[in-house]
Design an enzyme around this catalytic site. Structure first.
Site, PDB file in Angstrom:
ATOM      1  N   LYS A  11       0.815  -1.211   0.000  1.00  0.00           N
ATOM      2  CA  LYS A  11       0.000   0.000   0.000  1.00  0.00           C
ATOM      3  C   LYS A  11       0.862   1.279   0.000  1.00  0.00           C
ATOM      4  O   LYS A  11       2.050   1.236   0.327  1.00  0.00           O
ATOM      5  CB  LYS A  11      -0.941  -0.036   1.211  1.00  0.00           C
ATOM      6  N   TYR A  51     -12.290  -1.778  -4.404  1.00  0.00           N
ATOM      7  CA  TYR A  51     -12.856  -1.966  -3.058  1.00  0.00           C
ATOM      8  C   TYR A  51     -14.384  -1.885  -3.055  1.00  0.00           C
ATOM      9  O   TYR A  51     -14.983  -1.625  -2.010  1.00  0.00           O
ATOM     10  CB  TYR A  51     -12.262  -0.936  -2.087  1.00  0.00           C
ATOM     11  N   ASN A 114      -2.329   0.011   6.638  1.00  0.00           N
ATOM     12  CA  ASN A 114      -1.790  -1.228   7.215  1.00  0.00           C
ATOM     13  C   ASN A 114      -0.836  -1.979   6.275  1.00  0.00           C
ATOM     14  O   ASN A 114      -0.699  -3.192   6.354  1.00  0.00           O
ATOM     15  CB  ASN A 114      -2.924  -2.115   7.739  1.00  0.00           C
ATOM     16  N   HIS A 117      -2.216  -5.516   1.390  1.00  0.00           N
ATOM     17  CA  HIS A 117      -3.502  -6.181   1.161  1.00  0.00           C
ATOM     18  C   HIS A 117      -3.236  -7.643   0.877  1.00  0.00           C
ATOM     19  O   HIS A 117      -2.230  -7.987   0.250  1.00  0.00           O
ATOM     20  CB  HIS A 117      -4.206  -5.556  -0.056  1.00  0.00           C
ATOM     21  N   GLU A 128      -9.388 -10.293  -8.081  1.00  0.00           N
ATOM     22  CA  GLU A 128      -8.434  -9.214  -7.851  1.00  0.00           C
ATOM     23  C   GLU A 128      -7.237  -9.322  -8.797  1.00  0.00           C
ATOM     24  O   GLU A 128      -6.766  -8.319  -9.337  1.00  0.00           O
ATOM     25  CB  GLU A 128      -7.995  -9.229  -6.385  1.00  0.00           C
TER      26      GLU A 128
HETATM   27  N1  UDP Z   1      -9.983  -0.438   6.792  1.00  0.00           N
HETATM   28  C1  UDP Z   1     -10.070   0.793   7.440  1.00  0.00           C
HETATM   29  N2  UDP Z   1     -10.837   0.880   8.586  1.00  0.00           N
HETATM   30  C2  UDP Z   1     -11.498  -0.183   9.086  1.00  0.00           C
HETATM   31  C3  UDP Z   1     -11.411  -1.417   8.439  1.00  0.00           C
HETATM   32  C4  UDP Z   1     -10.646  -1.511   7.285  1.00  0.00           C
HETATM   33  O1  UDP Z   1      -9.495   1.779   6.988  1.00  0.00           O
HETATM   34  O2  UDP Z   1     -12.163  -0.038  10.126  1.00  0.00           O
HETATM   35  C5  UDP Z   1      -9.162  -0.545   5.571  1.00  0.00           C
HETATM   36  C6  UDP Z   1      -7.834  -1.257   5.807  1.00  0.00           C
HETATM   37  O3  UDP Z   1      -6.851  -0.642   4.977  1.00  0.00           O
HETATM   38  C7  UDP Z   1      -8.148  -2.668   5.346  1.00  0.00           C
HETATM   39  C8  UDP Z   1      -9.096  -2.396   4.167  1.00  0.00           C
HETATM   40  O4  UDP Z   1      -9.871  -1.292   4.596  1.00  0.00           O
HETATM   41  O5  UDP Z   1      -6.990  -3.388   4.979  1.00  0.00           O
HETATM   42  C9  UDP Z   1     -10.012  -3.544   3.785  1.00  0.00           C
HETATM   43  O6  UDP Z   1     -10.710  -3.965   4.951  1.00  0.00           O
HETATM   44  P1  UDP Z   1     -10.894  -5.515   5.272  1.00  0.00           P
HETATM   45  O7  UDP Z   1     -11.890  -5.635   6.369  1.00  0.00           O
HETATM   46  O8  UDP Z   1     -11.142  -6.270   4.013  1.00  0.00           O
HETATM   47  O9  UDP Z   1      -9.454  -5.914   5.895  1.00  0.00           O
HETATM   48  P2  UDP Z   1      -8.282  -6.814   5.298  1.00  0.00           P
HETATM   49  O10 UDP Z   1      -8.921  -7.918   4.499  1.00  0.00           O
HETATM   50  O11 UDP Z   1      -7.427  -5.905   4.448  1.00  0.00           O
HETATM   51  O12 UDP Z   1      -7.535  -7.331   6.499  1.00  0.00           O
HETATM   52 MG    MG Z   2     -10.252  -7.816   2.929  1.00  0.00          MG
END
Ligand code: UDP
Ligand code: MG
Length: 139
Positions: A11, A51, A114, A117, A128
């Site tokens: 990211k 997304y 974070n 991805h 994806e």
């Molecule tokens: N995210 C965020 N706030 C939240 C939850 C998710 O900004 O409360 C962002 C974070 O960058 C995350 C992405 O949205 O990686 C996609 O969310 P997901 O729940 O799919 O998490 P992941 O699969 O990436 O662990």
């Molecule tokens: Mg996810």
């Protein structure tokens, strides 16, 4: 074979701060093989489309703005049980909850930023990977 690859993004926060090399090294050390890799800078519309599944969530607007704020590395990674193994390597979405030694524990700066991805299912890994790569870009 099902579940022998996953899709990942390094990211913008991690690329911007020079963490691409260290993250790729961790991915390599964990035994993943690079099947496709390129650097891109998503438009806002492309990030919204990627997304789409999160459309309407409270974090959506911030997330797509962040993901289109700078270049990222998109990649396809091969490994046995790639989806599960890669989710283990990256750790929990919230870095505060991520296990020590995971990529997010080391390189995430917030839940949003974070660092990486990782696909959450075989179906999504296929979608994806196809979103970013054509057949001749995959090995
Ligand atoms: N995210 C965020 N706030 C939240 C939850 C998710 O900004 O409360 C962002 C974070 O960058 C995350 C992405 O949205 O990686 C996609 O969310 P997901 O729940 O799919 O998490 P992941 O699969 O990436 O662990
Ligand atoms: Mg996810």
């Amino acid at each position: 074979m099902q579940n022998d690859f996953t899709f990942s993004i390094i990211k913008p926060n991690a690329v911007r701060t020079g963490k691409t090399g260290p993250i790729l090294a961790m991915i390599n050390e964990a035994g993943f093989e690079i099947s496709a890799l390129k650097m891109i800078h998503m438009t806002l519309a492309q990030a919204e489309s990627f997304y789409e599944v999160h459309h309407g969530r409270p974090f959506f607007e911030g997330l797509v703005e962040f993901m289109s704020s700078g270049p990222v590395f998109v990649m396809i990674l091969k490994h046995e049980n790639a989806i599960e193994e890669f989710r283990k390597l990256i750790g929990a979405t919230d870095p505060a909850k991520a296990e020590p030694g995971t990529i997010r524990k080391k390189f995430a700066v917030s839940v949003q930023m974070n660092a990486v991805h990782g696909s959450d299912s075989y179906e999504n890994a296929c979608k994806e990977a196809d979103f970013f790569f054509s057949g001749i870009e995959r090995f």
